[in-house]
Scaffold this motif. Structure first.
Motif, short mmCIF file in Angstrom:
data_model
loop_
_atom_site.label_atom_id
_atom_site.label_comp_id
_atom_site.label_asym_id
_atom_site.label_seq_id
_atom_site.Cartn_x
_atom_site.Cartn_y
_atom_site.Cartn_z
N TYR A 1 0.67 -1.11 -0.16
CA TYR A 1 0.05 0.15 0.11
C TYR A 1 0.75 1.11 -0.03
CZ TYR A 1 -3.87 -3.21 0.60
OH TYR A 1 -4.57 -4.37 0.54
N THR A 2 1.92 1.20 0.58
CA THR A 2 2.88 2.42 0.88
C THR A 2 3.79 2.46 -0.43
OG1 THR A 2 4.38 1.25 2.16
CG2 THR A 2 2.78 2.49 3.28
N THR B 1 -2.62 13.05 -3.35
CA THR B 1 -3.96 13.16 -3.77
C THR B 1 -4.79 12.84 -2.67
OG1 THR B 1 -4.30 10.59 -3.92
CG2 THR B 1 -3.43 11.99 -5.89
N GLY B 2 -4.48 12.57 -1.34
CA GLY B 2 -5.41 12.43 -0.30
C GLY B 2 -6.33 11.03 -0.41
N ALA B 3 -5.81 10.33 -1.35
CA ALA B 3 -6.67 9.09 -1.25
C ALA B 3 -5.98 7.98 -0.18
CB ALA B 3 -6.20 8.18 -2.69
N ASN B 4 -6.85 7.30 0.45
CA ASN B 4 -6.43 6.59 1.63
C ASN B 4 -7.02 5.07 1.86
OD1 ASN B 4 -8.85 7.71 2.61
ND2 ASN B 4 -7.98 9.14 3.78
N VAL B 5 -6.51 4.39 2.69
CA VAL B 5 -7.23 3.11 3.18
C VAL B 5 -6.77 2.87 4.52
CG1 VAL B 5 -5.21 1.66 2.21
CG2 VAL B 5 -7.66 0.66 2.39
N GLN B 6 -7.59 2.04 5.33
CA GLN B 6 -7.41 1.74 6.57
C GLN B 6 -7.24 -0.12 6.42
OE1 GLN B 6 -9.27 4.57 9.55
NE2 GLN B 6 -10.55 2.87 9.21
N LEU B 7 -5.97 -0.51 6.86
CA LEU B 7 -5.87 -1.88 7.08
C LEU B 7 -6.32 -2.53 8.45
CD1 LEU B 7 -2.43 -2.07 5.23
CD2 LEU B 7 -4.73 -2.04 4.25
N VAL B 8 -6.90 -3.55 8.49
CA VAL B 8 -7.53 -3.71 9.79
C VAL B 8 -7.26 -5.33 9.96
CG1 VAL B 8 -9.50 -4.08 11.29
CG2 VAL B 8 -9.31 -2.09 9.75
N THR B 9 -6.59 -5.78 11.11
CA THR B 9 -6.47 -7.07 11.42
C THR B 9 -7.87 -7.89 11.85
OG1 THR B 9 -5.20 -6.88 13.53
CG2 THR B 9 -3.92 -7.19 11.42
N ARG B 10 -8.08 -7.20 13.12
CA ARG B 10 -9.17 -7.59 14.01
C ARG B 10 -9.48 -6.23 14.85
NH1 ARG B 10 -13.46 -9.02 15.71
NH2 ARG B 10 -13.86 -10.57 17.08
N ASP B 11 -10.77 -5.97 14.87
CA ASP B 11 -11.18 -4.86 15.55
C ASP B 11 -11.09 -4.98 17.12
OD1 ASP B 11 -13.22 -3.01 17.07
OD2 ASP B 11 -13.43 -2.28 14.86
N ALA B 12 -10.50 -4.05 17.79
CA ALA B 12 -9.88 -4.19 19.03
C ALA B 12 -11.07 -4.12 20.06
CB ALA B 12 -9.26 -2.88 19.42
#
Length: 117
Positions: A22-23, A46-57
């Protein structure tokens, strides 16, 4: 409810292992935060983004998107009034956001969130 921003939450097995794709490849070089289980990467151009999630805390299920709103209390009351299934009740989380998770009629789990001012 008024959505002010919508963010994709991509499930990954390991944030650090997934990070370079992603980076480096996608150019989302700015790490806005990294809590180990969730990290946000943004393009400085550009401000485009994403969140990577393993398991919600703290929630029992992972959301597929996060919808930011400026009226979390109103959004919660409206969700209750409309009879949507609340997956995680409205909570001020230890990391500072106020949020709740609901199940959309199509089965997707949605994180409705307000960041602290």
């Amino acid at each position: 409810m008024r959505a002010t921003r919508i963010m994709a939450n991509l499930h990954v097995a390991d944030v650090e292992a997934a990070k370079s794709f992603y980076t480096d490849y996608l150019g989302l070089r700015t790490e806005e935060f990294n809590m180990g289980w969730v990290a946000r990467y943004t393009s400085p151009d550009t401000g485009a983004n994403v969140q990577l999630v393993t398991r919600d805390a703290s929630a029992p299920e992972n959301p597929v998107i996060s919808i930011h709103t400026d009226d979390i209390e109103g959004a919660y009351e409206e969700a209750l009034r409309l009879g949507y299934e609340i997956v995680h009740p409205i909570t001020t989380e230890p990391w500072g956001v106020r949020r709740f998770l609901l199940r959309a009629p199509d089965g997707n789990v949605i994180n409705i969130v307000r960041h602290r001012d």
